[in-house]
Design a protein around this motif. Structure first.
Motif, PDB file in Angstrom:
ATOM      1  N   GLY A  14       1.038  -1.065   0.062  1.00  0.00           N
ATOM      2  CA  GLY A  14      -0.038   0.008  -0.028  1.00  0.00           C
ATOM      3  C   GLY A  14       1.112   1.289  -0.088  1.00  0.00           C
ATOM      4  O   GLY A  14       0.370   2.557   0.273  1.00  0.00           O
ATOM      5  N   ALA A  15       1.975   1.101  -0.347  1.00  0.00           N
ATOM      6  CA  ALA A  15       3.213   2.438  -0.466  1.00  0.00           C
ATOM      7  C   ALA A  15       2.809   3.205  -1.446  1.00  0.00           C
ATOM      8  O   ALA A  15       2.277   3.076  -2.553  1.00  0.00           O
ATOM      9  CB  ALA A  15       4.442   1.684  -0.647  1.00  0.00           C
ATOM     10  N   HIS A  16       3.209   4.470  -1.277  1.00  0.00           N
ATOM     11  CA  HIS A  16       2.856   5.545  -2.418  1.00  0.00           C
ATOM     12  C   HIS A  16       4.252   6.278  -2.740  1.00  0.00           C
ATOM     13  O   HIS A  16       4.528   7.319  -2.341  1.00  0.00           O
ATOM     14  CB  HIS A  16       1.977   6.561  -1.873  1.00  0.00           C
ATOM     15  N   LEU A  17       5.195   5.496  -3.400  1.00  0.00           N
ATOM     16  CA  LEU A  17       6.400   5.784  -3.611  1.00  0.00           C
ATOM     17  C   LEU A  17       6.582   6.807  -5.132  1.00  0.00           C
ATOM     18  O   LEU A  17       5.671   6.391  -6.057  1.00  0.00           O
ATOM     19  CB  LEU A  17       7.491   4.488  -4.000  1.00  0.00           C
ATOM     20  N   LYS A  18       7.237   7.616  -5.048  1.00  0.00           N
ATOM     21  CA  LYS A  18       7.415   8.485  -6.109  1.00  0.00           C
ATOM     22  C   LYS A  18       8.718   8.282  -6.861  1.00  0.00           C
ATOM     23  O   LYS A  18       9.552   8.101  -6.398  1.00  0.00           O
ATOM     24  CB  LYS A  18       7.307  10.030  -5.611  1.00  0.00           C
ATOM     25  N   PRO A  19       8.584   8.464  -8.419  1.00  0.00           N
ATOM     26  CA  PRO A  19       9.979   8.474  -8.955  1.00  0.00           C
ATOM     27  C   PRO A  19      10.895   9.658  -8.475  1.00  0.00           C
ATOM     28  O   PRO A  19      10.408  10.608  -7.884  1.00  0.00           O
ATOM     29  CB  PRO A  19       9.531   8.534 -10.315  1.00  0.00           C
ATOM     30  N   GLY A  20      12.101   9.231  -8.817  1.00  0.00           N
ATOM     31  CA  GLY A  20      13.149  10.417  -8.538  1.00  0.00           C
ATOM     32  C   GLY A  20      12.808  11.582  -9.351  1.00  0.00           C
ATOM     33  O   GLY A  20      12.210  11.545 -10.396  1.00  0.00           O
TER      34      GLY A  20
END
Length: 107
Positions: A14-20
């Motif tokens: 359920g993570a909301h990781l963003k790109p670099g």
């Protein structure tokens, strides 16, 4: 992390990781400056850096993370320190913008 990796993390945890952030500095929002600056200082501003190349001379995962953030892959400590210095400049620019905007709201 790749788009597929971010998607897998989202489905599993359920993570909301963003790109670099890979934009030019002139095109970055203050929040993007903060994110990229924080990443650069955290990864390459450490007092003692982990290896940037392995025994075969190939870049390690730490070094390859620079590519995902739009930076050249560092092979030497000096190259890594240049990325960290850029991060410090981004954070300083972010703080100047933030302080200027906060100062304008008072009154």
């Amino acid at each position: 992390m790749t788009a597929a990796g971010r998607k897998a993390f989202a489905e599993r945890d359920g993570a909301h990781l963003k790109p670099g952030v890979t934009k030019k500095v002139s095109e970055m929002t203050p929040q993007e400056m903060r994110r990229k600056g924080s990443w650069a200082v955290r990864f390459y501003g450490r007092e003692k850096l982990p290896p940037l190349v392995d025994a075969d001379g190939q870049p390690t995962r730490l070094a390859l993370s620079a590519h995902a953030w739009g930076e050249p892959v560092p092979r030497t400590v000096a190259a890594a320190r240049r990325i960290a210095a850029k991060g410090e400049r981004l954070l300083a620019r972010y703080h100047r913008i933030k302080d200027r905007d906060a100062g304008g709201r008072r009154g």
